[in-house]
Design an enzyme around this catalytic site. Structure first.
Site, PDB file in Angstrom:
ATOM      1  N   ASP B  95       0.754  -1.315  -0.154  1.00 36.65           N
ATOM      2  CA  ASP B  95      -0.086   0.146  -0.019  1.00 36.65           C
ATOM      3  C   ASP B  95       1.095   1.273  -0.054  1.00 36.65           C
ATOM      4  OD1 ASP B  95      -2.508  -1.512   0.127  1.00 36.65           O
ATOM      5  OD2 ASP B  95      -1.919  -2.107   2.412  1.00 36.65           O
ATOM      6  N   HIS B 118       3.250  21.293   5.741  1.00 37.44           N
ATOM      7  CA  HIS B 118       2.217  21.400   5.160  1.00 37.44           C
ATOM      8  C   HIS B 118       1.107  20.039   5.123  1.00 37.44           C
ATOM      9  CE1 HIS B 118       4.661  20.159   1.696  1.00 37.44           C
ATOM     10  NE2 HIS B 118       3.504  19.887   1.040  1.00 37.44           N
ATOM     11  N   HIS B 120       0.053  17.858   2.734  1.00 41.15           N
ATOM     12  CA  HIS B 120       0.145  16.733   1.671  1.00 41.15           C
ATOM     13  C   HIS B 120       0.640  15.631   2.156  1.00 41.15           C
ATOM     14  CE1 HIS B 120       0.186  19.923  -1.848  1.00 41.15           C
ATOM     15  NE2 HIS B 120      -0.776  19.655  -1.320  1.00 41.15           N
ATOM     16  N   HIS B 123       3.889  14.358   3.319  1.00 39.31           N
ATOM     17  CA  HIS B 123       4.538  15.050   4.603  1.00 39.31           C
ATOM     18  C   HIS B 123       3.652  14.600   5.793  1.00 39.31           C
ATOM     19  CE1 HIS B 123       7.371  17.917   2.299  1.00 39.31           C
ATOM     20  NE2 HIS B 123       6.405  17.358   1.350  1.00 39.31           N
ATOM     21  N   HIS B 187       2.906  27.335  -1.918  1.00 42.93           N
ATOM     22  CA  HIS B 187       2.910  25.776  -2.548  1.00 42.93           C
ATOM     23  C   HIS B 187       1.590  25.732  -3.126  1.00 42.93           C
ATOM     24  CE1 HIS B 187       4.003  21.796  -3.073  1.00 42.93           C
ATOM     25  NE2 HIS B 187       3.431  21.319  -2.162  1.00 42.93           N
ATOM     26  N   ASP B 209       8.144  21.909   0.911  1.00 46.24           N
ATOM     27  CA  ASP B 209       7.930  21.970  -0.501  1.00 46.24           C
ATOM     28  C   ASP B 209       7.497  23.452  -0.701  1.00 46.24           C
ATOM     29  OD1 ASP B 209       8.056  19.357  -0.833  1.00 46.24           O
ATOM     30  OD2 ASP B 209       5.876  18.969  -1.017  1.00 46.24           O
ATOM     31  N   ASP B 241      14.071  21.973  -1.459  1.00 48.19           N
ATOM     32  CA  ASP B 241      13.062  21.326  -2.361  1.00 48.19           C
ATOM     33  C   ASP B 241      13.826  21.039  -3.521  1.00 48.19           C
ATOM     34  OD1 ASP B 241      11.206  20.162  -3.897  1.00 48.19           O
ATOM     35  OD2 ASP B 241       9.777  21.836  -3.496  1.00 48.19           O
ATOM     36  N   GLY B 413       3.852  22.895  -8.056  1.00 44.71           N
ATOM     37  CA  GLY B 413       4.035  23.452  -6.895  1.00 44.71           C
ATOM     38  C   GLY B 413       5.349  23.444  -6.263  1.00 44.71           C
ATOM     39  N   HIS B 414       6.199  23.329  -7.339  1.00 42.40           N
ATOM     40  CA  HIS B 414       7.801  23.174  -7.053  1.00 42.40           C
ATOM     41  C   HIS B 414       8.533  24.098  -7.678  1.00 42.40           C
ATOM     42  CE1 HIS B 414       6.822  19.787  -4.400  1.00 42.40           C
ATOM     43  NE2 HIS B 414       6.082  19.441  -5.359  1.00 42.40           N
ATOM     44  N   HIS B 436      14.119  16.336  -0.795  1.00 46.47           N
ATOM     45  CA  HIS B 436      12.957  16.086  -1.741  1.00 46.47           C
ATOM     46  C   HIS B 436      13.260  16.034  -3.246  1.00 46.47           C
ATOM     47  CE1 HIS B 436      11.213  17.604   2.054  1.00 46.47           C
ATOM     48  NE2 HIS B 436      10.783  19.105   1.512  1.00 46.47           N
TER      49      HIS B 436
END
Lengths: 605, 605
Positions: B95, B118, B120, B123, B187, B209, B241, B413-414, B436
């Site tokens: 998984d 943040h 996501h 993270h 981001h 990020d 990042d 977003g990077h 990252h």
């Protein structure tokens, strides 16, 4: 007594288990508008009426790969290309996917010839698996392609020899009542050509794979000259390459890549390693010539690349001295700045030369910090992670990497949107069918044809097996509601044939969930177990740390069997096994959140 | 009697079978320069000396995902982020992949807090699987992230409640002897922040990020203001990042995407369906606002998207009327031009809303020819084929598709290379560690740091588990030769733990080759079979068409067993099974060119 083997064979009777797990991406199979005809027997295809032209794309219009098209007129069938496709994520373990050729197998007597546009595997790879099934029609193609087809055929000594007729671009070949002509196209391998079939109502044109040679969006004189052939001709029908029609403008011309590579080969200070496809034969030849020009010695790593370079040398298409090539034993004695290593495996294939170099398992080539590695290739969809690993492993050893996002070290062999537009205007067909691409690409290509003046009803966006006819003496194009057989055909080890959904489905479940086999010996007289059941499991949980789970499973098996058989005489072994499967599958899912394939073997002894 | 179960457990003793087939791409595992320490016990990590600062990236520096970093100083450990990664092609059936937190588990008493940049999943996704193992340290983060962490935790009712401290950007948090501050970053989700740890030798800065908000390459005033904080500060160390550092220039600013989407939402004539990530929360909010502005009613399809929109509405970050949202029952009564459907599944995930719509299994939403579908997303590597299927299935139904290669409907977003350069100049650290990203990305990022003036010895390109120390009162940065435990940890159903190579390897072989179980009952007195052996096979060949193969296999089993047991008393069942495995595996490979996992069960009864 109730052996478990029958169960193992049919795959029937077991509960629907092992569905995909949440949060994972599984591409479902394509949905199709008209695709009920998996085996071609539900709706028989009507016989071809005199005067009608039938065109059936057998492969290559729902994917990139396995290109093959049948053209039928009167008593004659002409086959164009015979490719295969590499396996997909949803066909684990298989080797290749083939076009479904049942339509041709049923009409072998009508097949007059197979015309091959060029020597890439998505156009020739199917021949050894298919030619025997369709009665060994003669193969017509140009010299290089002919040799590549023959070379591959050598790996299949059980097959009869092929009849191959080498054709020249200027030739006109009469096959049955039809005449076939050719035109040169720009691709990434020499001797690529398009095919023209003459009919009483006009020409049928198949481009094969192509792009245009151009300077800043202006096609070269050579292209203008080649396509001038169509100027005053009546082109009834065009089928053309859709691979890159989503991309704007013109593709990067190979001449730009040549300039970049010439510069890199001339001016890289240390050792230079170039990873590319062996199928990029034009580029390989140009790189070899430049290396000789600037005095670099070339080590070729990768069997397919060696074979292809030997073929073009043999044919005189590549004229370089044998001294330009070195063996691995000369690497040490040659100055780094005078070495060029050409390697296969820019896709991160585990066994190809470049990856073996990257993971330090290559016999001779070890990466140095002063090495420059050029990935002169695109990333085939699905290989992104492999290529990432390749770059990671190479950069970890300190080498400098140049790839296509930094410099023009690669160009595709397929026409972008504006080139495609130009090709449509030059050929100016009455009817159009996009091919060589996924469905969405064909739709985008259809829009380009509309922008060139085609009406909606003059365009057919096909599926594999679509039966398309030009009727009324060339006045209209229609798609019959019947389909030619189009179920997937696979090469899986030595087996070649229709995809067996059950095998593929089992593989998919085994990969995600594993298996759990229970062997129980039961006294048929009283229904009691002779001993504690045996369990065999693979790919499910880590058994060494799951002894308690196994022990509990054994207790459940024993209890289920003895509860079921209690008072039963004789014992219904199928019923017992169903109950065991259900009880164990439920238990395992509760305990592990996994759904392995559960197979009970209940032996009455 | 010799049951087959032991064999099934250990996986030992069976021949090395089922290697990958030719012509297939298998990404091998990463090679590493220093990676002998799978379990952390070969080379013990020396205790941290007073005055030294230790930084250990536990995840996120050999992949995109599972971000987690430990910072240790004196008696205190601070943890930054706690993400997971989705499975890879070489970890079938699992998984998630987790960071290896053994280093922290062994030092629970020192952990003072977990700071989350943040909300996501790369993270926060690891928290429910890891927090229990590291002693439930308090979690510090901003409001939206805090709610997202709490929401996820609700799905794990067996865990203790988290201690979450909501922080404001201006706060200074004292944890142990350290002070922690924050700065806002741009981001794709509100409340994203970078983290600043104050040490006696200067600041340690972790960007999380981020990208920059800018107009044609000029960062906005807000960015200038935020980064001005670092102007006169002594930044000892920066970790930043690397996701998009390979991309040239500046990234597309979200303001450009907003303009494009505003226009599409206002002016699309028919129904509009937008597929995007639920994690693209900023963009989702802007699209909802625009829909309300132009009078489109919104149907949200996809649980994660609904949840996220509810959270931002609840927090007052999104201020729209409830009447802007409609349920599926209102689709019919609303004019097409007034409908916006926001759907998850732009990656082609089989079970997400957009794919269900595409394959016609969605309960309410059926594609119409007049629909416009916007894929406001990038393609996550590995999903190329799924997204192709999505586009094929949608276009097959005649809908118009707009994707990022045609219009600016998506931005990452990077930060790209030039933005990253700008960030380095503003923060101007003494030492630098890229994070990252995959290894090659980190190398590219290191080159950017050099271009900004860092010397080679001021930069560490790490691996997961690398133990990095700033020593000599901030005068030098070193990487110890010892590694923190870094073997892969997986979530596989309910099991959480070290990757069991044998399970994953079996799954890979089962997927490609299938399995072949033989059950033979042998009379222990004379070594003869009681009856013809049973065979259970899955995922190998199509059994219905392989009866002869099975019959021959049975004969080989019988002959092998009886030849082996001839004159043997007592029977050595292990020896018998080895011989059966070898003989059957060889036979099957000869006949089919496949190498299924062969498992013999020989029962003495």
């Amino acid at each position: 007594m109730g052996g478990g083997s029958r169960r193992g064979f049919s795959g029937k009777g077991r509960p629907r288990q092992g569905g995909p797990r949440p949060h994972q991406v599984h591409p479902p199979r394509e949905i199709r508008e008209q695709n009920t005809n998996g085996n071609g027997d539900e709706k028989p295809i009507p016989p071809l009426e005199a005067g009608n032209i039938r065109i059936i794309p057998l492969g290559g219009v729902e994917e990139i790969g396995k290109n093959m098209t049948a053209v039928e007129f009167g008593d004659d069938i002409i086959v164009i290309d015979c490719g295969f496709q590499f396996r997909e994520a949803d066909t684990p373990g298989i080797d290749y996917i083939l076009p479904n050729t049942k339509y041709l197998e049923d009409r072998q007597d009508k097949i007059r010839g197979m015309f091959i546009t060029h020597g890439h595997l998505d156009h020739i790879g199917g021949i050894p698996y298919i030619i025997d099934r369709i009665g060994y029609p003669p193969v017509y193609t140009r010299k290089l392609t002919a040799i590549m087809v023959k070379k591959r055929q050598e790996e299949f000594p059980n097959l009869k020899p092929l009849t191959i007729h080498e054709v020249e671009k200027e030739d006109t070949i009469r096959v049955g009542a039809l005449k076939v002509r050719f035109f040169s196209v720009t691709h990434t391998i020499p001797d690529a050509m398009g095919i023209i079939i003459e009919t009483p109502y006009g020409l049928l044109v198949f481009t094969g794979d192509l792009k245009l040679d151009h300077i800043e969006g202006v096609p070269t004189e050579a292209e203008e000259k080649e396509f001038a052939y169509f100027k005053d001709k009546k082109v009834l029908f065009l089928a053309a390459d859709s691979t890159n029609v989503e991309k704007a403008g013109f593709s990067i011309p190979e001449s730009t890549v040549k300039k970049t590579m010439d510069d890199i080969i001339a001016n890289t200070p240390g050792r230079l390693i170039i990873g590319t496809f062996s199928s990029q034969l034009e580029r390989l030849m140009r790189m070899v010539e430049q290396a000789e020009r600037v005095g670099r010695k070339i080590l070729v790593e990768g069997r397919s690349m060696k074979v292809n370079l030997e073929i073009v040398k043999h044919l005189g298409l590549l004229k370089v001295s044998d001294k330009t090539f070195i063996g691995p034993e000369s690497l040490e004695s040659t100055p780094d700045s005078k070495i060029l290593i050409l390697a296969t495996g820019a896709q991160g294939d585990e066994f190809a030369a470049l990856m073996r170099i990257a993971v330090k398992t290559h016999k001779y080539v070890k990466i140095k910090k002063s090495d420059t590695i050029v990935l002169s290739s695109s990333i085939v969809p699905g290989n992104e992670r492999s290529v990432q690993k390749l770059k990671d492993n190479l950069s970890r050893q300190g080498a400098r990497i140049i790839h296509r996002e930094q410099m023009d070290v690669h160009a595709s062999g397929h026409a972008n949107r504006d080139e495609t537009f130009w090709i449509h205007q030059k050929i100016n067909p009455r009817f159009f069918m996009p091919m060589h691409g996924y469905h969405y690409m064909l739709r985008v290509h259809a829009d380009i044809a509309k922008a060139c003046g085609r009406a909606e009803e003059e365009i057919i966006v096909p599926d594999n097996g679509a039966v398309i006819e030009i009727q009324d003496e060339g006045q209209k194009i229609v798609r019959l509601k019947e389909m030619a057989p189009n179920s997937l055909r696979l090469v899986d080890g030595f087996a070649i044939g229709d995809m067996q959904e059950v095998v593929i489905r089992d593989r998919t479940v085994l990969a995600a969930e594993g298996m759990f086999v229970i062997i129980a010996t039961v006294n048929p007289k009283n229904g009691r177990l002779r001993k504690s059941p045996d369990i065999i499991s693979r790919g499910f949980v880590y058994l060494r740390e799951s002894q308690e789970l196994l022990q509990q499973a054994r207790i459940i098996v024993k209890k289920t069997i003895e509860d079921t058989t209690h008072g039963q005489q004789p014992i219904n072994f199928d019923f017992v096994k169903n109950n065991v499967t259900d009880a164990v599958a439920r238990f395992l899912f509760e305990k592990t959140n996994k759904r392995p394939i559960v197979i009970p073997v209940v032996l009455g002894v």
